[in-house]
Write a protein that holds these residues in place. Structure first.
Motif, PDB file in Angstrom:
ATOM      1  N   ASP A 107       5.296  13.349  -9.969  1.00 51.23           N
ATOM      2  CA  ASP A 107       4.779  13.631 -11.313  1.00 51.23           C
ATOM      3  C   ASP A 107       3.402  14.283 -11.208  1.00 51.23           C
ATOM      4  N   ILE A 108       3.025  14.974 -12.276  1.00 46.38           N
ATOM      5  CA  ILE A 108       1.698  15.583 -12.407  1.00 46.38           C
ATOM      6  C   ILE A 108       1.094  15.087 -13.731  1.00 46.38           C
ATOM      7  N   CYS A 109      -0.108  14.558 -13.663  1.00 44.76           N
ATOM      8  CA  CYS A 109      -0.779  14.020 -14.845  1.00 44.76           C
ATOM      9  C   CYS A 109      -2.128  14.717 -15.033  1.00 44.76           C
ATOM     10  N   GLU A 110      -2.565  14.773 -16.257  1.00 42.05           N
ATOM     11  CA  GLU A 110      -3.871  15.331 -16.610  1.00 42.05           C
ATOM     12  C   GLU A 110      -4.691  14.264 -17.331  1.00 42.05           C
ATOM     13  N   GLU A 111      -5.963  14.123 -16.896  1.00 41.39           N
ATOM     14  CA  GLU A 111      -6.839  13.099 -17.452  1.00 41.39           C
ATOM     15  C   GLU A 111      -8.140  13.744 -17.927  1.00 41.39           C
ATOM     16  N   SER A 112      -8.607  13.325 -19.086  1.00 35.99           N
ATOM     17  CA  SER A 112      -9.883  13.789 -19.625  1.00 35.99           C
ATOM     18  C   SER A 112     -10.947  12.745 -19.301  1.00 35.99           C
ATOM     19  N   LEU A 139       0.824  -1.212   0.000  1.00 35.10           N
ATOM     20  CA  LEU A 139       0.000   0.000   0.000  1.00 35.10           C
ATOM     21  C   LEU A 139       0.857   1.260   0.000  1.00 35.10           C
ATOM     22  N   ASN A 140       1.898   1.297   0.819  1.00 32.26           N
ATOM     23  CA  ASN A 140       2.742   2.487   0.874  1.00 32.26           C
ATOM     24  C   ASN A 140       3.588   2.651  -0.383  1.00 32.26           C
ATOM     25  N   LEU A 141       4.001   1.545  -0.987  1.00 30.81           N
ATOM     26  CA  LEU A 141       4.750   1.644  -2.235  1.00 30.81           C
ATOM     27  C   LEU A 141       3.881   2.235  -3.343  1.00 30.81           C
ATOM     28  N   THR A 142       2.628   1.781  -3.399  1.00 32.07           N
ATOM     29  CA  THR A 142       1.698   2.346  -4.390  1.00 32.07           C
ATOM     30  C   THR A 142       1.437   3.825  -4.112  1.00 32.07           C
ATOM     31  N   SER A 143       1.271   4.159  -2.825  1.00 34.67           N
ATOM     32  CA  SER A 143       1.008   5.546  -2.461  1.00 34.67           C
ATOM     33  C   SER A 143       2.184   6.454  -2.809  1.00 34.67           C
ATOM     34  N   THR A 144       3.407   5.932  -2.661  1.00 36.12           N
ATOM     35  CA  THR A 144       4.591   6.751  -2.933  1.00 36.12           C
ATOM     36  C   THR A 144       4.778   7.016  -4.423  1.00 36.12           C
ATOM     37  N   LEU A 145       4.554   6.006  -5.245  1.00 38.24           N
ATOM     38  CA  LEU A 145       4.866   6.126  -6.669  1.00 38.24           C
ATOM     39  C   LEU A 145       3.720   6.695  -7.499  1.00 38.24           C
ATOM     40  N   ALA A 146       2.487   6.446  -7.100  1.00 40.72           N
ATOM     41  CA  ALA A 146       1.349   6.888  -7.925  1.00 40.72           C
ATOM     42  C   ALA A 146       1.176   8.406  -7.856  1.00 40.72           C
ATOM     43  N   PRO A 147       0.883   9.050  -8.980  1.00 42.64           N
ATOM     44  CA  PRO A 147       0.718  10.523  -9.002  1.00 42.64           C
ATOM     45  C   PRO A 147      -0.719  10.931  -8.711  1.00 42.64           C
ATOM     46  N   ASN A 148      -1.173  10.659  -7.480  1.00 44.04           N
ATOM     47  CA  ASN A 148      -2.560  10.994  -7.161  1.00 44.04           C
ATOM     48  C   ASN A 148      -2.707  11.324  -5.684  1.00 44.04           C
ATOM     49  N   TRP A 149      -1.918  12.271  -5.215  1.00 39.96           N
ATOM     50  CA  TRP A 149      -2.072  12.717  -3.839  1.00 39.96           C
ATOM     51  C   TRP A 149      -3.143  13.811  -3.745  1.00 39.96           C
ATOM     52  N   ARG A 150      -3.302  14.555  -4.823  1.00 44.46           N
ATOM     53  CA  ARG A 150      -4.325  15.593  -4.842  1.00 44.46           C
ATOM     54  C   ARG A 150      -4.907  15.694  -6.245  1.00 44.46           C
ATOM     55  N   ASP A 151      -6.247  15.854  -6.317  1.00 45.07           N
ATOM     56  CA  ASP A 151      -6.950  16.032  -7.595  1.00 45.07           C
ATOM     57  C   ASP A 151      -7.421  17.486  -7.711  1.00 45.07           C
ATOM     58  N   GLY A 179      -6.663  12.758  -3.122  1.00 42.89           N
ATOM     59  CA  GLY A 179      -6.412  11.645  -4.025  1.00 42.89           C
ATOM     60  C   GLY A 179      -6.393  10.310  -3.302  1.00 42.89           C
ATOM     61  N   TYR A 180      -6.462   9.225  -4.087  1.00 41.09           N
ATOM     62  CA  TYR A 180      -6.516   7.896  -3.461  1.00 41.09           C
ATOM     63  C   TYR A 180      -5.181   7.506  -2.812  1.00 41.09           C
ATOM     64  N   CYS A 181      -4.090   8.179  -3.178  1.00 43.86           N
ATOM     65  CA  CYS A 181      -2.797   7.849  -2.574  1.00 43.86           C
ATOM     66  C   CYS A 181      -2.775   8.162  -1.079  1.00 43.86           C
ATOM     67  N   LEU A 182      -3.469   9.220  -0.683  1.00 38.06           N
ATOM     68  CA  LEU A 182      -3.535   9.535   0.740  1.00 38.06           C
ATOM     69  C   LEU A 182      -4.291   8.454   1.508  1.00 38.06           C
ATOM     70  N   VAL A 183      -5.358   7.942   0.906  1.00 36.91           N
ATOM     71  CA  VAL A 183      -6.127   6.869   1.554  1.00 36.91           C
ATOM     72  C   VAL A 183      -5.266   5.625   1.708  1.00 36.91           C
ATOM     73  N   LEU A 184      -4.547   5.261   0.638  1.00 37.98           N
ATOM     74  CA  LEU A 184      -3.659   4.095   0.713  1.00 37.98           C
ATOM     75  C   LEU A 184      -2.536   4.319   1.721  1.00 37.98           C
ATOM     76  N   GLY A 185      -2.047   5.561   1.786  1.00 36.40           N
ATOM     77  CA  GLY A 185      -0.987   5.857   2.745  1.00 36.40           C
ATOM     78  C   GLY A 185      -1.448   5.726   4.190  1.00 36.40           C
ATOM     79  N   TYR A 186      -2.632   6.229   4.480  1.00 36.22           N
ATOM     80  CA  TYR A 186      -3.188   6.067   5.831  1.00 36.22           C
ATOM     81  C   TYR A 186      -3.370   4.592   6.183  1.00 36.22           C
ATOM     82  N   LEU A 187      -3.954   3.842   5.254  1.00 35.12           N
ATOM     83  CA  LEU A 187      -4.228   2.424   5.508  1.00 35.12           C
ATOM     84  C   LEU A 187      -2.927   1.642   5.679  1.00 35.12           C
ATOM     85  N   GLY A 188      -1.957   1.877   4.784  1.00 35.39           N
ATOM     86  CA  GLY A 188      -0.683   1.166   4.894  1.00 35.39           C
ATOM     87  C   GLY A 188       0.054   1.504   6.174  1.00 35.39           C
ATOM     88  N   SER A 189       0.031   2.765   6.585  1.00 38.63           N
ATOM     89  CA  SER A 189       0.700   3.163   7.829  1.00 38.63           C
ATOM     90  C   SER A 189       0.071   2.491   9.039  1.00 38.63           C
TER      91      SER A 189
END
Length: 270
Positions: free
Chosen positions: A51-56, A20-32, A154-164
């Motif tokens: 990284d910063i990504c843009e999605e349509s 969970l923490n590895l996914t939270s660290t690498l994924a670019p989705n801490w804030r939308d 973003g979902y990375c914060l949720v994964l980070g809380y859960l993994g911690s």
């Protein structure tokens, strides 16, 4: 012996927290960031640590490596999270390696000291990642963004809380092994103290009729661990050609080869 339940909990939750923490660290989705002025209505910008990504939303097309024009990466919460999250992962991997050497299911008994040290490292790793995620979440709405846009977690914060939380729980479970380690040390110390009679202790009268080696073995085996004795506990009740009447209440199996009939019942009989 069976692996203690506390060790099983720790060794299972540790790898779960790592994923969970590895996914939270690498994924670019801490804030939308959505509803950005002068941009497409269905455009969502995903901001992470690296990284910063843009999605349509209409076409589901994603473009990454977006240039940071607002100074998002230079903010202190982002910089601190960049340092704490990889550090947490490194400590977690080290803790799992140490714990795996302690929780050895293929041996008769686990190594409680190593298991406890591994749990302590898991606990520290969980605290590091929890600090990073909590600080970023607290400052999420204060980080630079285009005026008029909508900010979401973003979902990375949720994964980070859960993994911690999983790492902290697993670490606490493994640190219970320290209690068992202290218990073993006390038992070994007590066994060492009772191995030989003290220098100032008088030898019982029965020693005069028993060989020195036999008496030493008699003294060693007179410990309270006699319930593990596999010899015949009734042997000392039988009479042989060396029989005599004992002045002591009970003798152990080594002295029983000069068997005798005792007036008092033996502990092993009870």
């Amino acid at each position: 012996m069976r692996t203690p339940a506390a060790m099983i909990v720790g060794i299972v939750l540790g790898p779960c927290g790592l994923i969970l923490n590895l996914t939270s660290t690498l994924a670019p989705n801490w804030r939308d960031v959505s509803r950005i002025p002068d941009r497409a209505f269905d455009l969502i910008q995903h901001q992470g640590l690296w990284d910063i990504c843009e999605e349509s939303e209409s076409t589901h097309q994603t473009q990454c490596n977006i240039q940071d024009s607002l100074g998002y990466y230079s903010q202190q919460p982002v910089q601190v999270s960049k340092g704490l999250m990889p550090s947490s992962l490194a400590v977690l991997v080290l803790g799992l390696a140490v714990a795996s050497m302690g929780v050895r299911c293929w041996t008769e008994t686990p190594h409680f000291l190593l298991a406890g040290l591994g749990g302590l490292l898991l606990f520290i790793s969980g605290l590091l990642s929890l600090i990073a995620v909590s600080w970023y979440n607290n400052e999420l709405y204060n980080l630079p963004a285009t005026s008029g846009s909508i900010l979401q977690v973003g979902y990375c914060l949720v994964l980070g809380y859960l993994g911690s939380c999983l790492e902290i729980i697993g670490g606490v479970s493994l640190t219970i092994s320290f209690h068992q380690c202290c218990k073993e040390r006390k038992l070994k110390k007590a066994a060492t103290n009772y191995n030989y009679p003290p220098a100032n202790k008088q030898v019982p009268a029965i020693a005069s009729s028993i060989d020195n080696t036999d008496f030493e073995m008699h003294y060693r085996t007179s410990m309270p661990r006699s319930y593990t004795n596999a010899l015949d506990v009734l042997e000392d009740e039988r009479v042989s050609k060396y029989s005599y009447r004992s002045r002591l209440p009970c003798e152990d199996e080594r002295a029983s080869k000069y068997s005798y009939r005792s007036r008092l019942p033996c502990d092993s009989d009870l």
